[in-house]
Enzyme design. Structure first.
Site, PDB file in Angstrom:
ATOM      1  N   ASP A  67     -10.410   2.529   2.369  1.00 12.82           N
ATOM      2  CA  ASP A  67     -10.583   1.783   3.629  1.00 12.82           C
ATOM      3  C   ASP A  67     -11.409   2.556   4.660  1.00 12.82           C
ATOM      4  OD1 ASP A  67      -9.211  -0.508   2.890  1.00 12.82           O
ATOM      5  OD2 ASP A  67      -7.279   0.279   3.520  1.00 12.82           O
ATOM      6  N   LYS A  91       0.810  -1.229   0.000  1.00 17.25           N
ATOM      7  CA  LYS A  91       0.000   0.000   0.000  1.00 17.25           C
ATOM      8  C   LYS A  91       0.843   1.279   0.000  1.00 17.25           C
ATOM      9  CE  LYS A  91      -4.172  -1.918   2.072  1.00 17.25           C
ATOM     10  NZ  LYS A  91      -5.203  -1.773   3.107  1.00 17.25           N
TER      11      LYS A  91
HETATM   12  P1  NDP Z   1       0.675  -2.295  11.383  1.00 15.84           P
HETATM   13  O1  NDP Z   1       1.774  -3.279  11.481  1.00 15.84           O
HETATM   14  O2  NDP Z   1       0.865  -1.063  10.570  1.00 15.84           O
HETATM   15  O3  NDP Z   1       0.296  -1.806  12.881  1.00 15.84           O
HETATM   16  C1  NDP Z   1       0.068  -2.746  13.871  1.00 15.84           C
HETATM   17  C2  NDP Z   1      -0.565  -2.053  15.085  1.00 15.84           C
HETATM   18  O4  NDP Z   1      -0.980  -3.060  16.011  1.00 15.84           O
HETATM   19  C3  NDP Z   1       0.392  -1.153  15.823  1.00 15.84           C
HETATM   20  O5  NDP Z   1      -0.343  -0.079  16.372  1.00 15.84           O
HETATM   21  C4  NDP Z   1       0.944  -2.078  16.916  1.00 15.84           C
HETATM   22  O6  NDP Z   1       1.383  -1.411  18.059  1.00 15.84           O
HETATM   23  C5  NDP Z   1      -0.308  -2.848  17.248  1.00 15.84           C
HETATM   24  N1  NDP Z   1      -0.074  -4.156  17.830  1.00 15.84           N
HETATM   25  C6  NDP Z   1       0.514  -5.226  17.249  1.00 15.84           C
HETATM   26  N2  NDP Z   1       0.484  -6.292  18.072  1.00 15.84           N
HETATM   27  C7  NDP Z   1      -0.128  -5.884  19.200  1.00 15.84           C
HETATM   28  C8  NDP Z   1      -0.458  -6.526  20.423  1.00 15.84           C
HETATM   29  N3  NDP Z   1      -0.148  -7.820  20.642  1.00 15.84           N
HETATM   30  N4  NDP Z   1      -1.093  -5.821  21.380  1.00 15.84           N
HETATM   31  C9  NDP Z   1      -1.411  -4.534  21.169  1.00 15.84           C
HETATM   32  N5  NDP Z   1      -1.121  -3.853  20.016  1.00 15.84           N
HETATM   33  C10 NDP Z   1      -0.489  -4.532  19.053  1.00 15.84           C
HETATM   34  O7  NDP Z   1      -0.590  -3.123  10.921  1.00 15.84           O
HETATM   35  P2  NDP Z   1      -1.888  -2.562  10.194  1.00 15.84           P
HETATM   36  O8  NDP Z   1      -2.262  -1.270  10.798  1.00 15.84           O
HETATM   37  O9  NDP Z   1      -1.696  -2.637   8.734  1.00 15.84           O
HETATM   38  O10 NDP Z   1      -2.936  -3.705  10.576  1.00 15.84           O
HETATM   39  C11 NDP Z   1      -3.579  -3.751  11.832  1.00 15.84           C
HETATM   40  C12 NDP Z   1      -4.847  -4.609  11.749  1.00 15.84           C
HETATM   41  O11 NDP Z   1      -5.672  -4.076  10.783  1.00 15.84           O
HETATM   42  C13 NDP Z   1      -4.646  -6.088  11.407  1.00 15.84           C
HETATM   43  O12 NDP Z   1      -5.388  -6.863  12.335  1.00 15.84           O
HETATM   44  C14 NDP Z   1      -5.244  -6.328  10.096  1.00 15.84           C
HETATM   45  O13 NDP Z   1      -6.089  -7.450  10.088  1.00 15.84           O
HETATM   46  C15 NDP Z   1      -6.099  -5.099   9.908  1.00 15.84           C
HETATM   47  N6  NDP Z   1      -5.862  -4.615   8.577  1.00 15.84           N
HETATM   48  C16 NDP Z   1      -6.698  -3.737   8.054  1.00 15.84           C
HETATM   49  C17 NDP Z   1      -6.453  -3.244   6.808  1.00 15.84           C
HETATM   50  C18 NDP Z   1      -7.350  -2.300   6.220  1.00 15.84           C
HETATM   51  O14 NDP Z   1      -7.204  -2.095   5.028  1.00 15.84           O
HETATM   52  N7  NDP Z   1      -8.260  -1.765   6.953  1.00 15.84           N
HETATM   53  C19 NDP Z   1      -5.313  -3.622   6.003  1.00 15.84           C
HETATM   54  C20 NDP Z   1      -4.449  -4.526   6.683  1.00 15.84           C
HETATM   55  C21 NDP Z   1      -4.729  -4.962   7.913  1.00 15.84           C
HETATM   56  P3  NDP Z   1       2.905  -0.815  18.145  1.00 15.84           P
HETATM   57  O15 NDP Z   1       2.879   0.485  17.429  1.00 15.84           O
HETATM   58  O16 NDP Z   1       3.147  -0.674  19.597  1.00 15.84           O
HETATM   59  O17 NDP Z   1       3.790  -1.843  17.490  1.00 15.84           O
END
Ligand code: NDP
Length: 283
Positions: free
Chosen positions: A102, A66
């Site tokens: 999105d 993306k």
């Molecule tokens: P990113 O890797 O960009 O961000 C991940 C986020 O999740 C960060 O804020 C991270 O926190 C947090 N995080 C990860 N693991 C944990 C945990 N165990 N406990 C608490 N916080 C956690 O991923 P995306 O933003 O791309 O994706 C996030 C979710 O969104 C996924 O579940 C996915 O299914 C969904 N998704 C949605 C999309 C959309 O188009 N709407 C596209 C892709 C995914 P920190 O900053 O501290 O690391």
């Protein structure tokens, strides 16, 4: 000639987008074909160029391309600029237009399908990654009373709050102990079967708890339900963001309700989404 569209990702085999767009095309009588293309990790731009040369009219883009799609587009919609990422491309004589559907997909699912008006509401957004960033501006456009971004790494939430302004507040998970009308999980925690360390006090009987991941219950949804909230997964968002892309390409708006219902009934059956690396990914 049949118009060609595609979704690019890596991996891509589990994508629901070909099913969704085929259903939209049937429903609206559009002469188009939509396929899933596995782009090499170091070959996204070349794959897109080959698709355009072969007559491709538009494309969706999913993980992990993306941001690369954002850089590839020579014109960006305002919502793609705010999101810092592109999930929809349209190819025309002027080059490549990049958009991000999105956030509009999430807002449509919340407000239309789940009947949850956001105006004047208190919204808690969990996560500060790409998915969270992509939905902040469309959520703000609904004029909520408050939008709080909570993240494990608080500095990332603070960066988003500074980037968007408009009263967005940032905090850590353990600082969120008052109730919200809507709590949206945009963290990747559900992918790993984890629960963000939330206070149960963020939920009340009137709260809608929404997990962007789809494909079944998650620890977040279980936890929210246990504490009185109503819950929804992100399947509606998946279909709504696709409908928004379809409208951009074809100028017609498909009826999403039957497509969501069909996916719920049949499309997710037989797949072990819990074990899939693509569980919950949007496109
Ligand atoms: P990113 O890797 O960009 O961000 C991940 C986020 O999740 C960060 O804020 C991270 O926190 C947090 N995080 C990860 N693991 C944990 C945990 N165990 N406990 C608490 N916080 C956690 O991923 P995306 O933003 O791309 O994706 C996030 C979710 O969104 C996924 O579940 C996915 O299914 C969904 N998704 C949605 C999309 C959309 O188009 N709407 C596209 C892709 C995914 P920190 O900053 O501290 O690391």
């Amino acid at each position: 000639m049949t118009d060609r569209y595609a979704v690019f990702g890596h991996p891509i085999a589990h994508s629901k987008s070909p099913q969704i767009h085929a259903a939209f095309a049937r429903q609206t009588g559009q002469d188009m074909r939509y396929e899933a293309i596995l782009a090499p990790l170091d070959g996204f731009a070349d794959s897109v160029a080959a698709f355009v040369a072969a007559g491709g009219c538009g494309a969706n883009v999913t993980v992990p391309f993306k941001q690369e799609a954002f850089r590839l587009a020579n014109r960006l919609s305002p919502r793609a600029q705010h999101a810092g990422a592109v999930n929809t491309l349209a190819f025309d004589a002027g080059g490549t237009v990049g958009d991000n559907t999105d956030g509009a997909g999430l807002v449509a699912d919340l407000t239309r399908n789940l009947n949850c008006a956001l105006t004047g509401k208190r919204i808690l957004l969990l996560g500060a990654g790409g998915a969270a960033r992509g939905v902040i501006e469309p959520l703000l456009d609904q004029q909520p009373m408050e939008l709080v971004v909570a993240n494990r790494t608080v500095s990332r939430a603070q960066e988003l709050a500074a980037l968007f302004g408009r009263g967005v507040r940032a905090c850590s998970f353990d600082a969120t102990d008052t109730s919200f009308d809507v709590v949206i999980n945009a963290t990747a925690a559900s992918l790993a079967g984890d629960l963000p360390p939330l206070s149960p006090r963020v939920f009340t009987a009137g709260t809608l708890a929404y997990d962007m991941m789809y494909g079944g219950d998650t620890p977040f949804l279980d936890f929210a339900r246990t504490h009185g909230a109503r819950t929804a997964d992100g399947l509606g968002m998946l279909v709504e963001q696709a409908a928004e892309a379809f409208h951009l390409w074809r100028g017609v708006r498909p009826d999403t309700a039957p497509v969501i219902a069909a996916l719920r009934q049949d499309g997710l059956k037989g797949e072990n989404l819990a074990a899939s690396p693509l569980r919950g990914q949007r496109t």
